[in-house]
Design an enzyme around this catalytic site. Structure first.
Site, PDB file in Angstrom:
ATOM      1  N   ARG A  16      13.343  70.360  42.533  1.00 23.14           N
ATOM      2  CA  ARG A  16      12.468  69.282  42.992  1.00 23.14           C
ATOM      3  C   ARG A  16      11.115  69.574  42.364  1.00 23.14           C
ATOM      4  O   ARG A  16      10.469  70.563  42.722  1.00 23.14           O
ATOM      5  CB  ARG A  16      12.405  69.341  44.528  1.00 23.14           C
ATOM      6  CG  ARG A  16      11.893  68.110  45.193  1.00 23.14           C
ATOM      7  CD  ARG A  16      12.091  68.244  46.708  1.00 23.14           C
ATOM      8  NE  ARG A  16      11.398  67.219  47.430  1.00 23.14           N
ATOM      9  CZ  ARG A  16      11.972  66.117  47.911  1.00 23.14           C
ATOM     10  NH1 ARG A  16      13.256  65.919  47.753  1.00 23.14           N
ATOM     11  NH2 ARG A  16      11.275  65.241  48.585  1.00 23.14           N
ATOM     12  N   HIS A  43      14.825  59.853  40.917  1.00 22.90           N
ATOM     13  CA  HIS A  43      15.310  60.484  42.160  1.00 22.90           C
ATOM     14  C   HIS A  43      16.821  60.169  42.286  1.00 22.90           C
ATOM     15  O   HIS A  43      17.241  59.454  43.195  1.00 22.90           O
ATOM     16  CB  HIS A  43      14.513  59.922  43.348  1.00 22.90           C
ATOM     17  CG  HIS A  43      14.553  60.788  44.556  1.00 22.90           C
ATOM     18  ND1 HIS A  43      15.228  61.990  44.605  1.00 22.90           N
ATOM     19  CD2 HIS A  43      13.993  60.640  45.791  1.00 22.90           C
ATOM     20  CE1 HIS A  43      15.083  62.524  45.795  1.00 22.90           C
ATOM     21  NE2 HIS A  43      14.337  61.740  46.528  1.00 22.90           N
ATOM     22  N   GLN A  46      18.994  60.715  45.558  1.00 23.57           N
ATOM     23  CA  GLN A  46      18.677  59.757  46.617  1.00 23.57           C
ATOM     24  C   GLN A  46      19.452  58.455  46.396  1.00 23.57           C
ATOM     25  O   GLN A  46      19.974  57.851  47.326  1.00 23.57           O
ATOM     26  CB  GLN A  46      17.165  59.469  46.631  1.00 23.57           C
ATOM     27  CG  GLN A  46      16.760  58.438  47.667  1.00 23.57           C
ATOM     28  CD  GLN A  46      17.011  58.892  49.089  1.00 23.57           C
ATOM     29  OE1 GLN A  46      16.597  59.969  49.471  1.00 23.57           O
ATOM     30  NE2 GLN A  46      17.701  58.098  49.892  1.00 23.57           N
ATOM     31  N   ASP A 135       9.625  52.377  49.224  1.00 17.93           N
ATOM     32  CA  ASP A 135       9.275  53.796  49.158  1.00 17.93           C
ATOM     33  C   ASP A 135       7.772  53.872  49.424  1.00 17.93           C
ATOM     34  O   ASP A 135       7.065  52.857  49.342  1.00 17.93           O
ATOM     35  CB  ASP A 135       9.627  54.323  47.750  1.00 17.93           C
ATOM     36  CG  ASP A 135       9.313  55.809  47.587  1.00 17.93           C
ATOM     37  OD1 ASP A 135       9.220  56.518  48.609  1.00 17.93           O
ATOM     38  OD2 ASP A 135       9.167  56.255  46.430  1.00 17.93           O
ATOM     39  N   CYS A 175      13.757  55.825  51.389  1.00 19.11           N
ATOM     40  CA  CYS A 175      14.161  57.222  51.135  1.00 19.11           C
ATOM     41  C   CYS A 175      13.446  58.224  52.045  1.00 19.11           C
ATOM     42  O   CYS A 175      13.826  59.396  52.063  1.00 19.11           O
ATOM     43  CB  CYS A 175      13.966  57.570  49.672  1.00 19.11           C
ATOM     44  SG  CYS A 175      12.255  57.540  49.154  1.00 19.11           S
ATOM     45  N   ARG A 203      22.692  61.619  52.164  1.00 19.16           N
ATOM     46  CA  ARG A 203      22.261  62.603  51.159  1.00 19.16           C
ATOM     47  C   ARG A 203      23.164  63.826  51.219  1.00 19.16           C
ATOM     48  O   ARG A 203      23.549  64.383  50.184  1.00 19.16           O
ATOM     49  CB  ARG A 203      20.812  63.046  51.410  1.00 19.16           C
ATOM     50  CG  ARG A 203      19.740  62.087  50.954  1.00 19.16           C
ATOM     51  CD  ARG A 203      19.563  62.070  49.439  1.00 19.16           C
ATOM     52  NE  ARG A 203      18.936  63.274  48.918  1.00 19.16           N
ATOM     53  CZ  ARG A 203      17.639  63.491  48.888  1.00 19.16           C
ATOM     54  NH1 ARG A 203      16.807  62.589  49.313  1.00 19.16           N
ATOM     55  NH2 ARG A 203      17.151  64.616  48.384  1.00 19.16           N
TER      56      ARG A 203
HETATM   57  N1  NVA Z   1       8.208  58.468  45.512  1.00 18.20           N
HETATM   58  C1  NVA Z   1       8.269  59.561  46.466  1.00 18.20           C
HETATM   59  C2  NVA Z   1       9.679  59.861  46.834  1.00 18.20           C
HETATM   60  C3  NVA Z   1       9.799  60.814  47.958  1.00 18.20           C
HETATM   61  C4  NVA Z   1      11.209  61.150  48.346  1.00 18.20           C
HETATM   62  C5  NVA Z   1       7.596  60.765  45.861  1.00 18.20           C
HETATM   63  O1  NVA Z   1       7.771  61.025  44.655  1.00 18.20           O
HETATM   64  O2  NVA Z   1       6.892  61.458  46.575  1.00 18.20           O
END
Ligand code: NVA
Length: 220
Positions: A16, A43, A46, A135, A175, A203
């Protein structure tokens, strides 16, 4: 060096990261499978959960993604364009998805038959949609842009009035974490919490599926 050392210690790695380029660099030197657990560009894990939730709960395959043209918007474009869905992405002007990603989606659509629209009007995007997705407007690392973004995203909150334009059986996906009163109203979140929490649980199942699949490829 981390990629090479870890490759001798574990069977696969999920990263991540802030920058997709960090993930690419790690994958270049790793000798184990590397899964994108979130980057500034995509992502994907997700979206696997979102796809499963769609299969379980949605009554159709027209998707409206309303919000920032960010990693989630990019991955929605990838999912829809590969699977042949209709997707309408609505962002404020200047926050559209990356042109390069749109081009890839349009290329995919030529094969899959997907219909892709990039819009600046959330009402046009949501009209008749079976799946309404959003989001946070402020992604990881963008905290100092909050004030400006909240101003620029006026009119993009998925609230009850906006939902009235969607298909009457439309599901809502997010998400998480959700910022109620910003990208989604408290009322809409609560009315669709069942789908959103199922999406979060999915997930677990989809990521287990990815691991099993990668494991099965080890001896190929
Ligand atoms: N667009 C958000 C997604 C979080 C799961 C981020 O990048 O923080």
């Amino acid at each position: 060096d981390t990629a090479r050392v870890l490759s001798g210690m574990v069977d696969m790695a999920m990263l991540r990261v802030y920058k997709q380029s960090d993930l690419n660099e790690f994958a270049k030197f790793a000798t184990i499978p590397v899964i994108n657990g979130l980057s500034d560009e995509f992502h994907p894990v997700q979206l696997m959960a979102d796809f499963l939730t769609m299969k379980e709960r949605a009554s159709g395959e027209t998707i409206a993604y309303i919000g920032d043209g960010n990693n989630m918007a990019h991955s929605w474009l990838m999912l829809a364009s590969k699977m042949g869905f209709e997707i309408r992405v609505a962002t404020p002007k200047g926050y559209e998805p990356d042109r390069r990603i749109i081009e890839i989606a349009l290329q995919n659509a030529k094969i899959s038959g997907a219909k892709i629209s990039i819009l600046n009007d959330p009402k046009e995007a949501i009209s008749g949609a079976d799946v309404v997705a959003s989001d946070t407007w402020i992604s990881m690392g963008q905290e100092d842009e909050k004030e400006r973004k909240v101003k620029n995203f006026a009119g993009f909150c998925i609230d009850k009035k906006m939902m009235e334009l969607a298909h009457k059986k439309a599901i809502v996906l997010h998400c998480l974490p959700a910022y109620r009163g910003y990208e989604i109203s408290d009322e809409v979140f609560e009315a669709h919490a069942d789908e959103i929490f199922l999406e979060a649980q999915n997930r677990l199942h989809t990521q287990k599926g990815v691991m099993v699949w990668l494991d099965s490829k080890r001896n190929d």
